[in-house]
Design a protein around this motif. Structure first.
Motif, PDB file in Angstrom:
ATOM      1  N   GLN A  98      63.751  19.666 -18.981  1.00 59.06           N
ATOM      2  CA  GLN A  98      62.666  19.260 -19.864  1.00 59.06           C
ATOM      3  C   GLN A  98      61.478  18.735 -19.066  1.00 59.06           C
ATOM      4  O   GLN A  98      61.624  18.260 -17.947  1.00 59.06           O
ATOM      5  N   SER A  99      60.303  18.811 -19.655  1.00 65.89           N
ATOM      6  CA  SER A  99      59.098  18.278 -19.040  1.00 65.89           C
ATOM      7  C   SER A  99      58.836  16.881 -19.596  1.00 65.89           C
ATOM      8  O   SER A  99      58.962  16.659 -20.795  1.00 65.89           O
ATOM      9  N   TYR A 100      58.485  15.938 -18.736  1.00 68.50           N
ATOM     10  CA  TYR A 100      58.281  14.550 -19.137  1.00 68.50           C
ATOM     11  C   TYR A 100      56.872  14.080 -18.801  1.00 68.50           C
ATOM     12  O   TYR A 100      56.284  14.522 -17.816  1.00 68.50           O
ATOM     13  N   ASP A 101      56.378  13.148 -19.607  1.00 67.65           N
ATOM     14  CA  ASP A 101      55.121  12.464 -19.303  1.00 67.65           C
ATOM     15  C   ASP A 101      55.484  11.257 -18.446  1.00 67.65           C
ATOM     16  O   ASP A 101      56.051  10.286 -18.942  1.00 67.65           O
ATOM     17  N   LEU A 102      55.173  11.319 -17.174  1.00 67.67           N
ATOM     18  CA  LEU A 102      55.557  10.277 -16.225  1.00 67.67           C
ATOM     19  C   LEU A 102      54.386   9.388 -15.812  1.00 67.67           C
ATOM     20  O   LEU A 102      54.498   8.615 -14.861  1.00 67.67           O
ATOM     21  N   THR A 103      53.280   9.478 -16.544  1.00 64.85           N
ATOM     22  CA  THR A 103      52.058   8.791 -16.112  1.00 64.85           C
ATOM     23  C   THR A 103      52.212   7.281 -16.032  1.00 64.85           C
ATOM     24  O   THR A 103      51.539   6.644 -15.222  1.00 64.85           O
ATOM     25  N   ASP A 104      53.063   6.695 -16.843  1.00 65.24           N
ATOM     26  CA  ASP A 104      53.217   5.235 -16.820  1.00 65.24           C
ATOM     27  C   ASP A 104      54.377   4.760 -15.948  1.00 65.24           C
ATOM     28  O   ASP A 104      54.657   3.564 -15.876  1.00 65.24           O
ATOM     29  N   GLY A 114      52.128  13.482 -12.191  1.00 64.68           N
ATOM     30  CA  GLY A 114      51.333  12.605 -13.049  1.00 64.68           C
ATOM     31  C   GLY A 114      51.555  11.125 -12.803  1.00 64.68           C
ATOM     32  O   GLY A 114      50.929  10.287 -13.434  1.00 64.68           O
ATOM     33  N   ARG A 116      51.051   7.694 -11.222  1.00 64.84           N
ATOM     34  CA  ARG A 116      49.920   7.063 -10.534  1.00 64.84           C
ATOM     35  C   ARG A 116      50.251   5.687  -9.969  1.00 64.84           C
ATOM     36  O   ARG A 116      49.577   5.201  -9.081  1.00 64.84           O
ATOM     37  N   TYR A 135      61.901  16.399  -8.767  1.00 63.66           N
ATOM     38  CA  TYR A 135      61.802  16.387 -10.225  1.00 63.66           C
ATOM     39  C   TYR A 135      63.187  16.457 -10.872  1.00 63.66           C
ATOM     40  O   TYR A 135      63.442  15.785 -11.872  1.00 63.66           O
ATOM     41  N   SER A 178      64.581  13.733 -13.370  1.00 60.73           N
ATOM     42  CA  SER A 178      65.062  14.180 -14.682  1.00 60.73           C
ATOM     43  C   SER A 178      66.504  13.758 -14.906  1.00 60.73           C
ATOM     44  O   SER A 178      66.873  13.345 -16.016  1.00 60.73           O
TER      45      SER A 178
END
Length: 155
Positions: free
Chosen positions: A2-8, A32, A34, A122, A126
């Protein structure tokens, strides 16, 4: 996968080799992420963990004055207020069975052999997200359940 939003996500990258830290930071930024803290050794990483909330530690095994196995052991012991449940991915150029077992028995979540790739990093991240293994406490161990396969309990 799966693709995740890892920005935070807040990540500590600990490695005594600056080019390796730069590679890891570049990979994490491509995902993503930071909020990356760079540590030259396990002591700097532990100091950061004591002062800040962290979502993941990615650390090399061979560092001084505190190596990766010592670092994860200190984290799992809650040393100086570090969160003992912090996910930990060990990176190492050594893939002999003895070192992998030593790292596992110290309480790592995942092990990643060098040379690394973005895909491998990744996958390990994951795995930490998708399969957050329960923690086990015994007289001699505290950390993620070492068993990878569901096992029926007989008795």
């Amino acid at each position: 996968m799966q693709s995740y939003d890892l920005t935070d996500m807040r990540v500590v990258v600990a490695d005594d080799n600056k080019p390796m830290r730069d590679i890891l930071k570049g990979i994490l930024r491509a995902f993503g992420i930071r909020k990356i803290f760079e540590a030259e050794n396990g002591r700097q990483a532990l100091d950061h963990l004591i002062e800040h909330e962290v979502d993941l530690v990615i650390a090399d095994n061979m560092m001084s004055p505190i190596n990766g196995v010592e670092l994860v052991s200190l984290i799992r012991a809650g040393a100086e207020g570090a969160d003992p449940f912090t996910p930990f991915i060990m990176i190492s150029g050594f893939t002999d069975f003895k070192r992998i077992i030593e790292a596992r028995d110290a309480g790592i979540n995942e092990y990643l052999a060098k040379p690394i790739s973005a895909r491998q990093v990744y996958r390990r991240i994951s795995q930490v997200i998708e399969d957050p293994r329960g923690f086990v406490r015994s007289a001699t161990f505290f950390g993620p359940d070492r068993r990878r396969q569901p096992q029926a309990f007989d008795g």
